[in-house]
Write a protein that holds these residues in place. Structure first.
Motif, PDB file in Angstrom:
ATOM      1  N   ARG A 164      -0.964  13.071   5.523  1.00 38.19           N
ATOM      2  CA  ARG A 164      -1.058  11.636   6.058  1.00 38.19           C
ATOM      3  C   ARG A 164      -2.111  11.140   5.815  1.00 38.19           C
ATOM      4  O   ARG A 164      -3.408  11.734   5.973  1.00 38.19           O
ATOM      5  N   ARG A 165      -2.059   9.753   5.678  1.00 36.01           N
ATOM      6  CA  ARG A 165      -3.316   9.003   5.524  1.00 36.01           C
ATOM      7  C   ARG A 165      -3.879   8.194   6.742  1.00 36.01           C
ATOM      8  O   ARG A 165      -2.909   7.584   7.267  1.00 36.01           O
ATOM      9  N   LEU A 218      -0.603   5.839   7.389  1.00 40.41           N
ATOM     10  CA  LEU A 218       0.265   6.105   6.302  1.00 40.41           C
ATOM     11  C   LEU A 218       0.756   7.402   6.502  1.00 40.41           C
ATOM     12  O   LEU A 218      -0.042   8.267   6.323  1.00 40.41           O
ATOM     13  N   GLN A 219       2.326   7.617   6.685  1.00 43.63           N
ATOM     14  CA  GLN A 219       2.889   8.787   6.604  1.00 43.63           C
ATOM     15  C   GLN A 219       3.110   9.485   4.945  1.00 43.63           C
ATOM     16  O   GLN A 219       2.884   8.533   4.309  1.00 43.63           O
ATOM     17  N   GLU A 224       4.709   7.321   1.888  1.00 43.80           N
ATOM     18  CA  GLU A 224       5.114   5.995   2.505  1.00 43.80           C
ATOM     19  C   GLU A 224       4.613   4.846   1.741  1.00 43.80           C
ATOM     20  O   GLU A 224       3.444   4.897   1.278  1.00 43.80           O
ATOM     21  N   ARG A 225       5.446   3.868   1.634  1.00 40.99           N
ATOM     22  CA  ARG A 225       5.096   2.631   1.005  1.00 40.99           C
ATOM     23  C   ARG A 225       5.284   1.363   2.049  1.00 40.99           C
ATOM     24  O   ARG A 225       6.228   1.495   2.686  1.00 40.99           O
ATOM     25  N   ARG A 226       4.093   0.632   2.350  1.00 40.44           N
ATOM     26  CA  ARG A 226       4.320  -0.324   3.358  1.00 40.44           C
ATOM     27  C   ARG A 226       3.702  -1.720   2.943  1.00 40.44           C
ATOM     28  O   ARG A 226       2.641  -1.748   1.981  1.00 40.44           O
ATOM     29  N   VAL A 240      -4.907  -1.842   8.770  1.00 39.68           N
ATOM     30  CA  VAL A 240      -3.426  -1.144   8.279  1.00 39.68           C
ATOM     31  C   VAL A 240      -3.605   0.179   9.115  1.00 39.68           C
ATOM     32  O   VAL A 240      -4.461   1.046   8.704  1.00 39.68           O
ATOM     33  N   ILE A 294       0.750  -1.054   0.011  1.00 37.61           N
ATOM     34  CA  ILE A 294       0.019  -0.056  -0.038  1.00 37.61           C
ATOM     35  C   ILE A 294       0.843   1.393   0.017  1.00 37.61           C
ATOM     36  O   ILE A 294       1.692   1.375   0.939  1.00 37.61           O
ATOM     37  N   ALA A 295       0.630   2.166  -1.077  1.00 43.81           N
ATOM     38  CA  ALA A 295       1.457   3.273  -0.955  1.00 43.81           C
ATOM     39  C   ALA A 295       0.527   4.628  -0.934  1.00 43.81           C
ATOM     40  O   ALA A 295      -0.566   4.750  -1.474  1.00 43.81           O
ATOM     41  N   ASN A 296       1.166   5.466   0.027  1.00 41.83           N
ATOM     42  CA  ASN A 296       0.443   6.736   0.092  1.00 41.83           C
ATOM     43  C   ASN A 296       1.156   7.839  -1.008  1.00 41.83           C
ATOM     44  O   ASN A 296       2.197   8.135  -0.541  1.00 41.83           O
TER      45      ASN A 296
END
Length: 344
Positions: free
Chosen positions: A20-21, A46-47, A50-52, A43, A13-15
């Motif tokens: 911020r998500r 996300l910053q 950011e990719r997580r 989840v 998952i990528a923001n």
């Protein structure tokens, strides 16, 4: 994967925003897991940019072939006044095989020897064959005249001579799929029990030099695989992953293969009913020199787990007729498949 194991379906998952998500919920339809039909994974926020990697791990409880279609992300505002949903098309395919049960041995019909899993070489049997194969440790079923005394003195324990087998053993596996005999429980019924037993036999024979014939039914027709076990094992296991109950009775499977049975062969008959026609056919094969091993799993021995007030059926409450030469090994819902197949 296999039933009883874990399936990994990771997602990234990528923001892509500089903002911020907030936390989201991943939702996907997965019919093979215990949380079916939908599997959820939370989840954290996300910053920016950011990719997580989300390592989704889930248990596989249902065998079969499944197509994955889309993944949903569920989110909303911090106060919970509205919900946002985005769908992503991520097609994929998952094959869940029957539970892998490891059999260390299968009882052999001749003098109660055991067929051990031997990879890449002929089957070595004490006292059988002409070509000298080697020596191994003495077992209770070996004859004293085949003891190798020099090797026994060197190893300080009894060792026997082994010879290459003159003939290749032929094993038959017949799997009953008649829907009329299937128990009431959707997941833990007698049909699933026999599918696991058939998979255990085929997996055990996959490394052995023997001829294997597998007969069952699918979509109203008889399915047959015959050849070297190392060559057709994978095809049989693929079939067992997707096979479903049908209309073909166990005696029809026997009729389809009746004229092809070899003398001194081993036949594993996995059935859900013990009809008179089936008993007559199995007894005839037994009298012709076929080592028939009949495993019977009656539906009344596999009650529903969620049935209120169901009285458990004990072995003494079900009357079996006089089966003659061939007597079945009766299976219950709590029977140990490995012990049942490994027992002489």
């Amino acid at each position: 994967a296999a039933c009883g194991g874990m399936v990994q379906l990771p997602l990234v998952i990528a923001n892509r925003s500089r903002r911020r998500r907030q936390a989201v919920l991943i939702r996907e339809r997965l019919d093979f897991t215990e949380k079916s039909p939908f599997f959820h994974e939370a989840v954290a926020a996300l910053q920016p940019y950011e990719r997580r990697l989300v390592r989704r791990v889930m248990p596989a409880v249902k065998r079969g072939f499944y197509r994955l279609r889309q993944v949903e992300l569920l989110g909303g505002d911090p106060g919970g006044f509205f919900c946002c949903r985005r769908r992503f098309r991520l097609p994929g395919e998952v094959m869940i095989y029957p539970e892998y049960l490891r059999l260390s041995r299968l009882p052999e019909m001749s003098r109660h020897r055991s067929l051990q899993a031997v990879t890449g070489r002929p089957l070595g049997v004490s006292g059988v064959g002409q070509e000298f194969f080697g020596v191994r440790e003495y077992s209770a079923y070996d004859e004293m005249r085949f003891i190798h005394w020099k090797a026994s003195a060197r190893h300080r324990k009894l060792m026997v001579k082994e010879f290459e087998a003159n003939t290749i053993s032929h094993l038959y596996v017949l799997l009953d799929t008649e829907a009329a005999g299937v128990g009431d429980d959707a997941e833990d019924n007698n049909f699933e029990f026999l599918v696991r037993a058939a998979a255990a036999i085929v997996n055990c024979l996959a490394d052995m030099h023997c001829r294997l014939t597998f007969v069952s039914a699918r979509r109203g027709g008889v399915v047959r695989f015959s050849g070297e076990a190392v060559g057709i094992g994978r095809s049989i296991v693929n079939l067992l992953a997707v096979i479903t109950p049908g209309t073909v009775a166990a005696e029809e499977l026997l009729d389809h293969e009746f004229d092809r049975f070899d003398r001194n062969a081993i036949c594993y008959c996995l059935s859900m009913s013990g009809s008179e026609k089936l008993v007559r056919r199995l007894n005839f094969l037994g009298r012709q020199g076929v080592d028939v091993r009949w495993f019977l799993a009656p539906r009344q021995y596999f009650p529903r787990h969620d049935a209120w007030g169901t009285v458990p059926v004990t072995a003494g409450e079900h009357h079996f007729a006089d089966y003659g030469v061939v007597a079945p090994v009766v299976a219950r819902q709590d029977s140990d498949i490995v012990r049942m197949l490994s027992h002489d």
